[in-house]
Enzyme design. Structure first.
Site: not given
Ligand code: FRU
Length: 484
Positions: A42, A170, A58
């Site tokens: 991500d 998140d 990430q």
């Protein structure tokens, strides 16, 4: 800095110093951002501070198949000249020991306020869904985007609502009317995908305001939420897991899309209806996008050009020891189709990437060509009612008057077969061609398809079966990536 931080940084530096690169790497990308080595997923913490964009991600530097999750950090002023600034956040604390998971950055006059999820698994017998996983929300701050404060837990897992499973994560944070808001993606104990909306007066103390949900069951988990405004509409973006595959929709294992709402979910009670849910991208390789507002007032989206748990694979993993990349940054605009009355978000590559274009070449709608460069930006206008464009002999993009189809051969697609999307007319297609990724922008970004592809030969083979269309091709230069 603790010892664990030093230990992990040394492992990362070693892995990065051994990164495979150079001309022998045929799948390395020209103008898409890829990891220094290993795995990328991500986009995280996307923001602009001063004149610099910060693109965190990430990152699993030790293994191209994934693994330990840290945040990698790229910086750029123009999306063409990129600086790699290392991996600032690594799993060195008890609350993030199993991964520094995704999150976002809120910027104000004091600099960056970065929020992420600390993934921590407990020992013992657990399924890590109903028990055994902690997901604290963590804050890190930075005045300059390079030096970071110590980590601080701002929402403790024990304070999440009880009817949620262990899957909450998140954080995406923004400010509105003098208050701060945060959305967190979640899965209830009843396997309903939801979003938790928190509020705070000081970025430190957060309280739950409400939950955002669909009218009817809509996936068991919603990852990577984002809520923002485009003109007079509110866009709730997230990545749902558990939607059933249909012929023209939800064709990947997990999706990414958005609800369009006429009302602000922060102030009104909005129940989201699937009839106003649209997928961001119809290709094989797209997930977990994040947006941010830049100083020019542009809402920019970057997606992970990959999907977790996909059945297809990526060829660069073995020989080149890396996997996945970002989509190009996309500028968002909201538009209502004159004929259908449907209001959707349109996506276009940010204008900065046209700086990489070389001299324009034109060709007729029935051209077949073998080009030397690996990197192209192709614009097709005035397309006929039916057409087909084939790249590398193995990737066919076609329209039959009712739906678009992206079809890859076994060899070129590495398991990617076909993706389809109903469209009531196609007037233009822009194709970004990079050595092992393609992005198709249809009708000025009304529909987008992103896919990885793998060809044997160097250069680019193109075949247009597009009647009298006007086709313009621009060879693309490469982005540069330097260390800080
Ligand atoms: C989405 C995601 C996030 C999580 C991260 C871990 O791809 O599963 O929900 O924070 O990846 O890498």
């Amino acid at each position: 800095m603790n010892q664990e931080y030093e230990r992990i940084q040394n492992l990362i530096k070693k892995a990065e110093s051994e990164a495979v690169s150079g001309e022998t790497c045929r799948y390395r990308l020209g103008f898409h951002i890829m990891p220094p080595t290993g795995w990328l997923n991500d986009p995280n913490g996307l923001c602009q501070l001063g004149d610099t964009y910060h693109l965190f991600f990430q990152y699993s530097p030790l293994d191209a198949r994934g693994g330990m999750k840290v945040w990698g950090h790229y910086m750029t002023k123009d999306f063409c000249h990129i600086t790699y600034a290392g991996a600032p956040f690594v799993p060195d604390a008890s609350f993030d020991r199993d991964g520094v998971y995704s999150g976002s950055t809120y910027v104000d006059d004091n600099g960056m306020h970065i929020f992420y999820t600390g993934n921590a698994k407990l020992s013992g017998e657990h399924d890590f869904t109903t028990s055994g996983r902690r997901a604290d929300t963590v804050l890190v701050e930075s005045r300059d985007g390079i030096h970071f404060s110590p980590k601080q837990v701002v929402i403790n897992t024990d304070d999440y609502p009880e009817h949620y499973s262990c899957h909450i994560r998140d954080p995406k944070v923004w400010q509105e009317n003098g208050m701060y808001y945060m959305v967190l993606g979640g899965r209830t104990r009843e396997d309903e995908g939801r979003i938790l909306l928190y509020t705070s007066a000081d970025l430190l103390n957060w309280s739950l305001l409400k939950e955002l949900a669909a009218k009817e069951h809509f996936a068991y988990m919603w990852e990577c939420p984002d809520l923002f405004c485009l003109k007079d509409k509110y866009i709730l973006s997230f990545s749902p897991q558990g939607l059933e595959k249909r012929e023209f929709m939800y064709q990947n294992i997990y999706q990414s899309g958005y609800f369009v709402s006429d009302y602000n979910p922060v102030t009104e009670d909005v129940v989201f209806d699937e009839s106003r849910f649209y997928e961001w991208d119809m290709g094989f390789d797209f997930y977990a996008p994040q947006t941010f507002l830049d100083a020019k007032g542009r809402r920019i989206l970057i997606g992970w050009a990959g999907v977790p748990d996909a059945e297809y694979f990526n060829r660069e993993v073995e020989a080149e020891n890396w996997q996945h990349c970002f989509t190009v940054p996309r500028r968002l605009a909201i538009k209502t189709d004159e004929h259908t009355g449907v209001t959707k978000v349109y996506q276009q590559p940010v204008s900065e990437i046209t700086a990489l274009r070389g001299e324009r070449q034109i060709c007729g709608g029935n051209a077949v060509m073998e080009l030397d460069s690996e990197y192209w930006d192709i614009e097709c206008n005035g397309l006929p009612e039916k057409f087909a464009i084939t790249i590398a002999e193995g990737v066919k993009f076609s329209y039959n008057g009712s739906y678009l189809a992206l079809t890859l051969t076994e060899e070129t697609g590495c398991g990617r077969d076909i993706r389809k999307c109903l469209v009531s007319g196609v007037h233009s297609v822009r194709i970004l061609v990079d050595s092992s990724i393609l992005e198709y922008y249809v009708n000025d970004g009304e529909v987008v398809f992103t896919t990885r592809y793998y060809k044997r030969e160097k250069g680019t083979k193109l075949a247009f079966d597009c009647g009298n269309a006007d086709i313009a091709l621009y060879p693309m230069g490469r982005i540069t990536v330097d260390a800080l």
